[in-house]
Design a protein around this motif. Sequence first.
Motif, PDB file in Angstrom:
ATOM      1  N   UNK A 283      12.554  -4.115   6.701  1.00  0.00           N
ATOM      2  CA  UNK A 283      11.686  -4.248   5.542  1.00  0.00           C
ATOM      3  C   UNK A 283      12.512  -4.000   4.283  1.00  0.00           C
ATOM      4  N   UNK A 284      12.228  -4.780   3.268  1.00  0.00           N
ATOM      5  CA  UNK A 284      12.885  -4.647   1.980  1.00  0.00           C
ATOM      6  C   UNK A 284      11.845  -4.198   0.966  1.00  0.00           C
ATOM      7  N   UNK A 285      12.191  -3.215   0.164  1.00  0.00           N
ATOM      8  CA  UNK A 285      11.345  -2.844  -0.969  1.00  0.00           C
ATOM      9  C   UNK A 285      12.149  -3.186  -2.211  1.00  0.00           C
TER      10      UNK A 285
ATOM     11  N   UNK B  20       3.958  -7.426   2.269  1.00  0.00           N
ATOM     12  CA  UNK B  20       3.011  -6.669   3.090  1.00  0.00           C
ATOM     13  C   UNK B  20       2.411  -5.471   2.370  1.00  0.00           C
ATOM     14  N   UNK B  21       3.025  -5.092   1.261  1.00  0.00           N
ATOM     15  CA  UNK B  21       2.537  -3.945   0.512  1.00  0.00           C
ATOM     16  C   UNK B  21       3.080  -3.954  -0.895  1.00  0.00           C
ATOM     17  N   UNK B  22       2.486  -3.118  -1.723  1.00  0.00           N
ATOM     18  CA  UNK B  22       2.912  -3.009  -3.115  1.00  0.00           C
ATOM     19  C   UNK B  22       2.627  -1.601  -3.605  1.00  0.00           C
ATOM     20  N   UNK B  23       3.418  -1.165  -4.558  1.00  0.00           N
ATOM     21  CA  UNK B  23       3.120   0.102  -5.226  1.00  0.00           C
ATOM     22  C   UNK B  23       3.570   0.033  -6.670  1.00  0.00           C
ATOM     23  N   UNK B  24       2.974   0.898  -7.478  1.00  0.00           N
ATOM     24  CA  UNK B  24       3.435   1.058  -8.849  1.00  0.00           C
ATOM     25  C   UNK B  24       3.850   2.499  -9.060  1.00  0.00           C
ATOM     26  N   UNK B  25       4.782   2.673  -9.985  1.00  0.00           N
ATOM     27  CA  UNK B  25       5.296   3.988 -10.382  1.00  0.00           C
ATOM     28  C   UNK B  25       5.161   4.087 -11.889  1.00  0.00           C
ATOM     29  N   UNK B  26       4.716   5.240 -12.351  1.00  0.00           N
ATOM     30  CA  UNK B  26       4.545   5.455 -13.787  1.00  0.00           C
ATOM     31  C   UNK B  26       4.581   6.947 -14.067  1.00  0.00           C
ATOM     32  N   UNK B  27       4.670   7.298 -15.338  1.00  0.00           N
ATOM     33  CA  UNK B  27       4.509   8.696 -15.729  1.00  0.00           C
ATOM     34  C   UNK B  27       3.033   9.052 -15.581  1.00  0.00           C
ATOM     35  N   UNK B  28       2.761  10.223 -15.027  1.00  0.00           N
ATOM     36  CA  UNK B  28       1.378  10.646 -14.836  1.00  0.00           C
ATOM     37  C   UNK B  28       0.682  10.915 -16.167  1.00  0.00           C
TER      38      UNK B  28
ATOM     39  N   UNK C   3       1.410   0.273  10.192  1.00  0.00           N
ATOM     40  CA  UNK C   3       2.762  -0.105  10.628  1.00  0.00           C
ATOM     41  C   UNK C   3       3.859   0.622   9.860  1.00  0.00           C
ATOM     42  N   UNK C   4       3.505   1.676   9.144  1.00  0.00           N
ATOM     43  CA  UNK C   4       4.496   2.480   8.444  1.00  0.00           C
ATOM     44  C   UNK C   4       4.881   1.969   7.067  1.00  0.00           C
ATOM     45  N   UNK C   5       4.170   0.980   6.566  1.00  0.00           N
ATOM     46  CA  UNK C   5       4.535   0.408   5.276  1.00  0.00           C
ATOM     47  C   UNK C   5       4.232   1.381   4.138  1.00  0.00           C
ATOM     48  N   UNK C   6       3.084   2.021   4.164  1.00  0.00           N
ATOM     49  CA  UNK C   6       2.751   2.990   3.112  1.00  0.00           C
ATOM     50  C   UNK C   6       3.755   4.140   3.120  1.00  0.00           C
ATOM     51  N   UNK C   7       4.120   4.601   4.296  1.00  0.00           N
ATOM     52  CA  UNK C   7       5.118   5.678   4.393  1.00  0.00           C
ATOM     53  C   UNK C   7       6.434   5.237   3.758  1.00  0.00           C
ATOM     54  N   UNK C   8       6.878   4.043   4.102  1.00  0.00           N
ATOM     55  CA  UNK C   8       8.144   3.542   3.575  1.00  0.00           C
ATOM     56  C   UNK C   8       8.077   3.376   2.061  1.00  0.00           C
ATOM     57  N   UNK C   9       6.956   2.872   1.563  1.00  0.00           N
ATOM     58  CA  UNK C   9       6.816   2.719   0.115  1.00  0.00           C
ATOM     59  C   UNK C   9       6.809   4.078  -0.576  1.00  0.00           C
ATOM     60  N   UNK C  10       6.116   5.048  -0.005  1.00  0.00           N
ATOM     61  CA  UNK C  10       6.075   6.367  -0.626  1.00  0.00           C
ATOM     62  C   UNK C  10       7.470   6.990  -0.633  1.00  0.00           C
ATOM     63  N   UNK C  11       8.179   6.894   0.477  1.00  0.00           N
ATOM     64  CA  UNK C  11       9.540   7.431   0.526  1.00  0.00           C
ATOM     65  C   UNK C  11      10.416   6.759  -0.523  1.00  0.00           C
ATOM     66  N   UNK C  12      10.272   5.446  -0.666  1.00  0.00           N
ATOM     67  CA  UNK C  12      11.020   4.710  -1.686  1.00  0.00           C
ATOM     68  C   UNK C  12      10.644   5.203  -3.086  1.00  0.00           C
ATOM     69  N   UNK C  13       9.356   5.410  -3.311  1.00  0.00           N
ATOM     70  CA  UNK C  13       8.901   5.824  -4.637  1.00  0.00           C
ATOM     71  C   UNK C  13       9.405   7.212  -4.996  1.00  0.00           C
ATOM     72  N   UNK C  14       9.532   8.085  -4.015  1.00  0.00           N
ATOM     73  CA  UNK C  14      10.048   9.426  -4.290  1.00  0.00           C
ATOM     74  C   UNK C  14      11.502   9.356  -4.748  1.00  0.00           C
TER      75      UNK C  14
ATOM     76  N   UNK D 209      -1.031  11.296   5.508  1.00  0.00           N
ATOM     77  CA  UNK D 209       0.314  10.793   5.248  1.00  0.00           C
ATOM     78  C   UNK D 209       0.950  11.520   4.079  1.00  0.00           C
ATOM     79  N   UNK D 210       0.218  11.668   2.988  1.00  0.00           N
ATOM     80  CA  UNK D 210       0.798  12.350   1.835  1.00  0.00           C
ATOM     81  C   UNK D 210       1.180  13.784   2.207  1.00  0.00           C
ATOM     82  N   UNK D 211       0.370  14.450   3.009  1.00  0.00           N
ATOM     83  CA  UNK D 211       0.715  15.806   3.431  1.00  0.00           C
ATOM     84  C   UNK D 211       1.982  15.811   4.289  1.00  0.00           C
ATOM     85  N   UNK D 212       2.123  14.847   5.190  1.00  0.00           N
ATOM     86  CA  UNK D 212       3.335  14.746   6.000  1.00  0.00           C
ATOM     87  C   UNK D 212       4.568  14.546   5.132  1.00  0.00           C
ATOM     88  N   UNK D 213       4.380  13.900   3.993  1.00  0.00           N
ATOM     89  CA  UNK D 213       5.501  13.626   3.096  1.00  0.00           C
ATOM     90  C   UNK D 213       5.696  14.720   2.046  1.00  0.00           C
ATOM     91  N   UNK D 214       5.054  15.861   2.255  1.00  0.00           N
ATOM     92  CA  UNK D 214       5.318  17.025   1.421  1.00  0.00           C
ATOM     93  C   UNK D 214       4.364  17.274   0.273  1.00  0.00           C
TER      94      UNK D 214
END
Length: 160
Positions: free
Chosen positions: A1-3, A60-68, A90-101, A127-132
């Motif tokens: 997968x490519x992000x 297969x997925x998308x995310x945005x990043x911004x200042x809160x 299929x782990x896409x949200x996990x992968x996107x979150x890891x990428x976003x961090x 999932x968010x709890x698993x990712x800290x």
Amino acid sequence: MIIRPAVEADHAAVLAIVSPVLAAGETYAVATDLDAEGVANYWFGPTHEVFVAELDGVVLGTYYLMANQQGGGAHVANCGYMTSAAAQGKGIARTMCEHSLVRAKERGFRAMQFNHVVSTNARAVALWQKLGFAIVGTLPQAFKHPTQGYVDSYVMFRAL
């Protein structure tokens, strides 16, 4: 997968993911009756850095990043994530979150906060709890779910 950063050619694929999620009204505190232009304006807003998760040329997925927040809160990131219905679990949200961090840290953010995680979105909360991420606040009955009525939302936070 490519992000990778979203490009103009991705807009239709991204909107095909985002539009039904917003219309369902189960996970985002956004109007459910947005037309295509409204959905595009929301997801591709001027403060959003938008990415896509792609496998074999299919988004297969998308995310945005911004200042809160602005000003004194601008060091804390915020993100929104969506996965296509066909690719969920299929782990896409996990992968996107890891990428976003990683991306948030590259941009100089010191933490990430999710302001309104709907409590009935159990897969996301877990999932968010698993990712800290920790639930640092509960907003009692702050979200009107279309089938479950008024439910709690969580503020979730983690340092980078």
